[in-house]
Design a protein around this motif. Structure first.
Motif, PDB file in Angstrom:
ATOM      1  N   GLU A 449       0.832  -1.210   0.000  1.00 14.15           N
ATOM      2  CA  GLU A 449       0.000   0.000   0.000  1.00 14.15           C
ATOM      3  C   GLU A 449       0.865   1.258   0.000  1.00 14.15           C
ATOM      4  O   GLU A 449       0.466   2.285  -0.553  1.00 14.15           O
ATOM      5  CB  GLU A 449      -0.943  -0.024   1.194  1.00 14.15           C
ATOM      6  N   ARG A 450       2.032   1.175   0.612  1.00 10.05           N
ATOM      7  CA  ARG A 450       2.946   2.323   0.547  1.00 10.05           C
ATOM      8  C   ARG A 450       3.364   2.583  -0.896  1.00 10.05           C
ATOM      9  O   ARG A 450       3.396   3.734  -1.352  1.00 10.05           O
ATOM     10  CB  ARG A 450       4.171   2.044   1.417  1.00 10.05           C
ATOM     11  N   ALA A 451       3.660   1.524  -1.628  1.00 12.29           N
ATOM     12  CA  ALA A 451       4.032   1.684  -3.040  1.00 12.29           C
ATOM     13  C   ALA A 451       2.882   2.289  -3.835  1.00 12.29           C
ATOM     14  O   ALA A 451       3.080   3.201  -4.652  1.00 12.29           O
ATOM     15  CB  ALA A 451       4.441   0.339  -3.623  1.00 12.29           C
ATOM     16  N   ALA A 452       1.651   1.784  -3.608  1.00 11.49           N
ATOM     17  CA  ALA A 452       0.500   2.303  -4.348  1.00 11.49           C
ATOM     18  C   ALA A 452       0.263   3.775  -4.044  1.00 11.49           C
ATOM     19  O   ALA A 452       0.004   4.578  -4.943  1.00 11.49           O
ATOM     20  CB  ALA A 452      -0.748   1.485  -4.006  1.00 11.49           C
ATOM     21  N   ALA A 453       0.355   4.140  -2.759  1.00 12.50           N
ATOM     22  CA  ALA A 453       0.137   5.538  -2.389  1.00 12.50           C
ATOM     23  C   ALA A 453       1.204   6.441  -3.005  1.00 12.50           C
ATOM     24  O   ALA A 453       0.905   7.531  -3.506  1.00 12.50           O
ATOM     25  CB  ALA A 453       0.131   5.683  -0.865  1.00 12.50           C
ATOM     26  N   LEU A 454       2.453   6.001  -2.967  1.00 11.45           N
ATOM     27  CA  LEU A 454       3.533   6.803  -3.550  1.00 11.45           C
ATOM     28  C   LEU A 454       3.353   6.962  -5.057  1.00 11.45           C
ATOM     29  O   LEU A 454       3.598   8.046  -5.608  1.00 11.45           O
ATOM     30  CB  LEU A 454       4.881   6.158  -3.238  1.00 11.45           C
ATOM     31  N   LEU A 455       2.934   5.894  -5.729  1.00 14.24           N
ATOM     32  CA  LEU A 455       2.699   5.996  -7.167  1.00 14.24           C
ATOM     33  C   LEU A 455       1.588   6.994  -7.479  1.00 14.24           C
ATOM     34  O   LEU A 455       1.708   7.819  -8.388  1.00 14.24           O
ATOM     35  CB  LEU A 455       2.340   4.620  -7.735  1.00 14.24           C
ATOM     36  N   PRO A 468      10.434  16.879 -10.413  1.00 15.45           N
ATOM     37  CA  PRO A 468      11.464  16.377  -9.477  1.00 15.45           C
ATOM     38  C   PRO A 468      10.857  15.689  -8.256  1.00 15.45           C
ATOM     39  O   PRO A 468      11.352  14.652  -7.815  1.00 15.45           O
ATOM     40  CB  PRO A 468      12.237  17.647  -9.091  1.00 15.45           C
ATOM     41  N   GLU A 469       9.772  16.272  -7.712  1.00 16.15           N
ATOM     42  CA  GLU A 469       9.113  15.639  -6.567  1.00 16.15           C
ATOM     43  C   GLU A 469       8.516  14.287  -6.976  1.00 16.15           C
ATOM     44  O   GLU A 469       8.584  13.305  -6.231  1.00 16.15           O
ATOM     45  CB  GLU A 469       8.018  16.545  -6.013  1.00 16.15           C
ATOM     46  N   ALA A 470       7.943  14.257  -8.186  1.00  8.19           N
ATOM     47  CA  ALA A 470       7.373  12.999  -8.674  1.00  8.19           C
ATOM     48  C   ALA A 470       8.462  11.941  -8.822  1.00  8.19           C
ATOM     49  O   ALA A 470       8.266  10.773  -8.454  1.00  8.19           O
ATOM     50  CB  ALA A 470       6.669  13.231 -10.007  1.00  8.19           C
ATOM     51  N   LEU A 471       9.613  12.335  -9.339  1.00  8.98           N
ATOM     52  CA  LEU A 471      10.704  11.381  -9.543  1.00  8.98           C
ATOM     53  C   LEU A 471      11.142  10.771  -8.212  1.00  8.98           C
ATOM     54  O   LEU A 471      11.355   9.552  -8.112  1.00  8.98           O
ATOM     55  CB  LEU A 471      11.879  12.086 -10.218  1.00  8.98           C
ATOM     56  N   ALA A 472      11.252  11.607  -7.175  1.00  8.99           N
ATOM     57  CA  ALA A 472      11.655  11.087  -5.858  1.00  8.99           C
ATOM     58  C   ALA A 472      10.629  10.085  -5.338  1.00  8.99           C
ATOM     59  O   ALA A 472      10.986   9.049  -4.761  1.00  8.99           O
ATOM     60  CB  ALA A 472      11.825  12.240  -4.877  1.00  8.99           C
ATOM     61  N   ARG A 473       9.360  10.363  -5.561  1.00 12.69           N
ATOM     62  CA  ARG A 473       8.319   9.447  -5.075  1.00 12.69           C
ATOM     63  C   ARG A 473       8.278   8.160  -5.900  1.00 12.69           C
ATOM     64  O   ARG A 473       8.030   7.082  -5.353  1.00 12.69           O
ATOM     65  CB  ARG A 473       6.965  10.146  -5.102  1.00 12.69           C
ATOM     66  N   TYR A 474       8.505   8.269  -7.196  1.00 14.48           N
ATOM     67  CA  TYR A 474       8.546   7.050  -8.009  1.00 14.48           C
ATOM     68  C   TYR A 474       9.683   6.132  -7.544  1.00 14.48           C
ATOM     69  O   TYR A 474       9.521   4.898  -7.484  1.00 14.48           O
ATOM     70  CB  TYR A 474       8.738   7.394  -9.483  1.00 14.48           C
ATOM     71  N   ARG A 475      10.819   6.714  -7.217  1.00 11.32           N
ATOM     72  CA  ARG A 475      11.939   5.890  -6.740  1.00 11.32           C
ATOM     73  C   ARG A 475      11.595   5.228  -5.395  1.00 11.32           C
ATOM     74  O   ARG A 475      11.912   4.058  -5.157  1.00 11.32           O
ATOM     75  CB  ARG A 475      13.198   6.747  -6.606  1.00 11.32           C
ATOM     76  N   ALA A 476      10.950   5.999  -4.509  1.00  7.06           N
ATOM     77  CA  ALA A 476      10.539   5.430  -3.221  1.00  7.06           C
ATOM     78  C   ALA A 476       9.505   4.321  -3.434  1.00  7.06           C
ATOM     79  O   ALA A 476       9.516   3.304  -2.732  1.00  7.06           O
ATOM     80  CB  ALA A 476       9.971   6.526  -2.323  1.00  7.06           C
ATOM     81  N   ALA A 477       8.611   4.504  -4.409  1.00  6.97           N
ATOM     82  CA  ALA A 477       7.615   3.469  -4.712  1.00  6.97           C
ATOM     83  C   ALA A 477       8.293   2.205  -5.225  1.00  6.97           C
ATOM     84  O   ALA A 477       7.859   1.081  -4.921  1.00  6.97           O
ATOM     85  CB  ALA A 477       6.618   3.992  -5.740  1.00  6.97           C
ATOM     86  N   LEU A 478       9.351   2.372  -6.004  1.00  5.82           N
ATOM     87  CA  LEU A 478      10.084   1.213  -6.505  1.00  5.82           C
ATOM     88  C   LEU A 478      10.684   0.421  -5.348  1.00  5.82           C
ATOM     89  O   LEU A 478      10.587  -0.818  -5.308  1.00  5.82           O
ATOM     90  CB  LEU A 478      11.178   1.674  -7.469  1.00  5.82           C
ATOM     91  N   ASP A 479      11.283   1.118  -4.387  1.00  2.00           N
ATOM     92  CA  ASP A 479      11.845   0.431  -3.217  1.00  2.00           C
ATOM     93  C   ASP A 479      10.754  -0.301  -2.442  1.00  2.00           C
ATOM     94  O   ASP A 479      10.939  -1.452  -2.018  1.00  2.00           O
ATOM     95  CB  ASP A 479      12.543   1.441  -2.301  1.00  2.00           C
ATOM     96  N   ALA A 480       9.604   0.376  -2.245  1.00  2.00           N
ATOM     97  CA  ALA A 480       8.503  -0.261  -1.502  1.00  2.00           C
ATOM     98  C   ALA A 480       7.952  -1.461  -2.264  1.00  2.00           C
ATOM     99  O   ALA A 480       7.625  -2.490  -1.669  1.00  2.00           O
ATOM    100  CB  ALA A 480       7.399   0.762  -1.236  1.00  2.00           C
ATOM    101  N   GLY A 485       7.469  -7.337  -2.832  1.00  3.29           N
ATOM    102  CA  GLY A 485       7.464  -8.386  -3.851  1.00  3.29           C
ATOM    103  C   GLY A 485       6.311  -8.228  -4.819  1.00  3.29           C
ATOM    104  O   GLY A 485       5.747  -9.220  -5.299  1.00  3.29           O
ATOM    105  N   ASP A 486       5.973  -6.995  -5.140  1.00  6.77           N
ATOM    106  CA  ASP A 486       4.813  -6.697  -5.998  1.00  6.77           C
ATOM    107  C   ASP A 486       5.313  -6.348  -7.396  1.00  6.77           C
ATOM    108  O   ASP A 486       5.820  -5.242  -7.621  1.00  6.77           O
ATOM    109  CB  ASP A 486       4.033  -5.529  -5.404  1.00  6.77           C
ATOM    110  N   PRO A 487       5.188  -7.252  -8.364  1.00 10.79           N
ATOM    111  CA  PRO A 487       5.694  -6.956  -9.714  1.00 10.79           C
ATOM    112  C   PRO A 487       4.939  -5.816 -10.389  1.00 10.79           C
ATOM    113  O   PRO A 487       5.523  -5.081 -11.187  1.00 10.79           O
ATOM    114  CB  PRO A 487       5.495  -8.274 -10.469  1.00 10.79           C
ATOM    115  N   TYR A 488       3.640  -5.664 -10.083  1.00  7.22           N
ATOM    116  CA  TYR A 488       2.894  -4.551 -10.674  1.00  7.22           C
ATOM    117  C   TYR A 488       3.515  -3.221 -10.233  1.00  7.22           C
ATOM    118  O   TYR A 488       3.787  -2.343 -11.056  1.00  7.22           O
ATOM    119  CB  TYR A 488       1.430  -4.605 -10.238  1.00  7.22           C
ATOM    120  N   ALA A 489       3.735  -3.084  -8.943  1.00  2.25           N
ATOM    121  CA  ALA A 489       4.259  -1.818  -8.427  1.00  2.25           C
ATOM    122  C   ALA A 489       5.668  -1.551  -8.933  1.00  2.25           C
ATOM    123  O   ALA A 489       5.996  -0.417  -9.313  1.00  2.25           O
ATOM    124  CB  ALA A 489       4.228  -1.823  -6.897  1.00  2.25           C
ATOM    125  N   THR A 490       6.522  -2.589  -8.942  1.00  2.21           N
ATOM    126  CA  THR A 490       7.904  -2.356  -9.388  1.00  2.21           C
ATOM    127  C   THR A 490       7.945  -2.009 -10.872  1.00  2.21           C
ATOM    128  O   THR A 490       8.665  -1.085 -11.290  1.00  2.21           O
ATOM    129  CB  THR A 490       8.774  -3.594  -9.113  1.00  2.21           C
TER     130      THR A 490
END
Length: 668
Positions: A449-455, A468-480, A485-490
């Motif tokens: 859910e953290r990944a989904a919210a960040l996306l 730039p703010e979006a890019l930082a959040r996309y990277r954080a979503a990738l880590d989450a 282990g969510d292939p959709y989110a990654t």
């Protein structure tokens, strides 16, 4: 009801025409004049402000704008939220996720050419008012606060105390009737003094008398004197505290419990559904209770069947709730309210679904009190209750003990807003809701859910130019997403990181991230995503001038769309390949590829696409020195566009799902 205050209104009116410091210095005032009404809650300061506004509003062609700057619990309302509310009243949309300074600046810009009257109720400090103050002397601000707004120049507070004896007795008469007051005028005056002329205390005293037709005013005075003072309270609050205690302790136990549970209502705003859930009674019984509270002075009626707890009484109700109810009981009442709200939101969304759909069948099986008769009724309810619904979500997340219900509530609210308004129109509200999801996910370690919210937050940032703010959040979503282990989110995050780099003009990094996303899609055999990513890679390589790689990727995209049976997508990809060939200095190859694209567009039956590709083919023929053939293709394109049947067709580039909280709590 409004009584007395003639002196205060006269003074406030005089203050409007008083020459300010700028005028005395020979300068034009750069900002709106501020009229300040200062007084404690319960003194009638808001009623005075409303009366003044009603008297003045005819002179302001753009109407009256209202904002409450303190919540019933005493927390200051963020300036960004107050400014958004004022902009919404003006019909001006503020970008989703914009900060306090940006939204305040937008509000000042919107008011620059308007003549409006602003009522800012219960301001916590001067900074709140200053941030909302129009840079336009044609506007007027009426502010209500506890004391002076130090920091705003040229403001003289009109301090509100108790009502004079005559006005206080008139207020009592509206509840007790003129007979009881006439037969014992001295007792009525004494009662007014015991209440210190405070309208809120007088209303409670009048409600007590109205409920007891045989009691005299003198009886009430004796009872009020017998109520002990709470030495821990400021002296100015003791008359109201005594009146509240007397009126509250006269309630039957079920009524007293229902009343104190109203302190849990978001923003102090309730309807029969809210009280029904809190008290665990039927909706009809809750409506009877609310009407009874109105008669006793505990609650005020609001428009559209709503009820409001006066801000001056909210602390007393909260104190009683903490003293008389066990924490578990209070939590259970709050959980019932959240569950009822979730069900209402699910019903609100379900009514937008087609007849016969599973959601509509579930909607038909709900109790009558939870059903909406039609879509318009559901939309009206959502508009009316939106501030309270958003506040309910914020309170549920802040509570920290009901996170599962909070997540369900937010998911239901997101879906209802998107169904009734569309994701673009509801983006400002959705931004805040996704932020709440992120808070819960981080607190509970819910990586999916953290990944989904960040996306979702990043998508909204990107849509409003904060790349730039979006890019930082996309990277954080990738880590989450990797932690979950969510292939959709990654996969979605990698593709979005590439898109952010593309937006920033960093073609090398964009191609790198698109390549990573493509590798994952190839490994998982996700063919639609493969086709889209080949196209994105082709576009990035084209921008970078790497035409060989771009042509290879566009041909791969065309082949992928053909395997999928997406004829329109295949035609578009061929068209882009033709463009790359033209850029690379291969006009004959470009012509052949463009002709192939036109043929595939014809087969797709998408006349708009067919026409667009005919026009591109005509341009290519012009550059190759064949104007006659070019004219034929332009004429064919004009016929296609003028046929009136040109459809939108399939884009061939499905966009990733947005505004979706992915997780188990999504299920209705």
């Amino acid at each position: 009801m409004f009584f007395g205050r003639a002196r205060e209104i006269k003074a406030l009116r005089a203050d409007i025409s008083r020459a300010g410091l700028d005028t005395l210095a020979g300068r034009k005032s750069p900002r709106a004049r501020v009229l300040l009404i200062a007084g404690r809650p319960g003194s009638g300061r808001t009623s005075l402000a409303e009366r003044l506004v009603r008297d003045l509003e005819r002179g302001y062609r753009d109407g009256v704008l209202r904002a409450r700057l303190t919540e019933p619990g005493g927390e200051p309302v963020p300036v960004e939220r107050a400014a958004r509310g004022l902009l919404a009243d003006l019909g001006v949309a503020a970008p989703a996720g914009a900060g306090e300074d940006d939204v305040s600046e937008l509000l000042r810009g919107a008011l620059l050419e308007r003549r409006a009257l602003l009522l800012l109720d219960d301001a916590a400090d001067a900074e709140q008012v200053d941030a909302l103050l129009p840079d336009n002397p044609d506007c007027l601000v009426v502010a209500v606060a506890r004391g002076p707004l130090t920091g705003i120049p040229d403001v003289r507070p009109c301090t509100v105390g108790g009502l004079d004896v005559k006005a206080a007795v008139e207020l009592l008469e509206t509840y007790a009737g003129s007979v009881r007051v006439t037969v014992d005028p001295q007792a009525a005056e004494t009662l007014a003094e015991l209440c210190a002329g405070q309208p809120a205390a007088l209303v409670l005293a009048g409600g007590w008398l109205a409920a007891r037709p045989t009691a005299s005013v003198a009886d009430l005075g004796k009872r009020l004197r017998a109520v002990p003072d709470d030495d821990g309270r400021p002296a100015a609050l003791r008359p109201l505290a005594r009146a509240f205690r007397l009126a509250y302790e006269a309630l039957p136990a079920p009524g007293a419990r229902a009343l104190r549970l109203l302190s849990l209502a978001p923003l102090g705003s309730a309807d029969p559904q809210t009280l029904s859930a809190l008290a665990g009674c039927s909706v009809s019984a809750a409506e009877v209770l609310l009407d009874g509270f109105v008669a006793l002075g505990f609650v005020r009626r609001a428009p559209h069947g709503q009820y409001e707890v006066p801000g001056c009484l909210a602390p007393f109700l909260a104190e009683r709730l903490a003293a008389e109810d066990r924490p578990g009981e209070t939590q259970l009442a709050r959980a019932r309210m959240l569950e009822r709200t979730v069900r209402l939101l699910q019903s609100c969304r379900a009514v937008t679904e087609p007849e016969g759909s599973p959601a509509r069948r579930r909607h038909a099986g709900l109790p009558r009190a939870l059903r909406f008769p039609h879509r318009a009724a559901a939309a009206d309810w959502l508009d009316l209750r939106q501030p309270a619904l958003l506040a309910c979500a914020r309170l549920a997340v802040a509570d920290g003990e009901l996170d599962t219900l909070a997540r369900r509530l937010i998911a239901a609210l997101v879906r209802a807003l998107a169904a009734h308004r569309g994701t673009e129109a509801a983006a400002p509200e959705l931004y805040g809701l996704h932020g709440l999801v992120l808070d819960v996910a981080e607190r509970r370690g819910l990586h999916r859910e953290r990944a989904a919210a960040l996306l979702n937050l990043a998508d909204l940032d990107a849509g409003t130019g904060r790349t730039p703010e979006a890019l930082a959040r996309y990277r954080a979503a990738l880590d989450a997403g990797r932690l979950a282990g969510d292939p959709y989110a990654t996969g979605r995050a990698m593709e979005s990181v590439g898109g952010a780099h593309q937006q920033l003009g960093d073609w090398q990094r964009a191609a790198d991230w698109y390549g990573r996303a493509l590798a994952q899609r190839l490994a998982r055999d996700e063919r639609e995503d493969q086709a889209r990513l080949y196209g994105r890679l082709g576009a990035v390589h084209t921008y970078a001038g790497r035409y060989g790689e771009a042509l290879r990727d566009w041909r791969a995209a065309a082949a992928a769309y053909r395997r999928l049976g997406d004829v329109a997508g295949h035609a578009r990809a061929l068209s882009e390949a033709a463009r790359v060939q033209e850029y690379a200095g291969r006009p004959e190859d470009s012509l052949r590829t463009c002709e192939e694209a036109v043929e595939w567009a014809r087969r797709a039956g998408d006349e708009r696409l067919h026409a667009a590709l005919r026009l591109r083919l005509a341009d290519t023929l012009d550059r190759l020195g064949d104007p006659a053939a070019a004219r034929l293709h332009r004429a064919a394109a004009e016929r296609l566009l003028g046929s009136g049947s040109a459809g939108q067709g399939s884009s061939g580039h499905p966009s990733p799902s947005t505004y979706e909280i992915r997780g188990e709590v999504q299920k209705d």
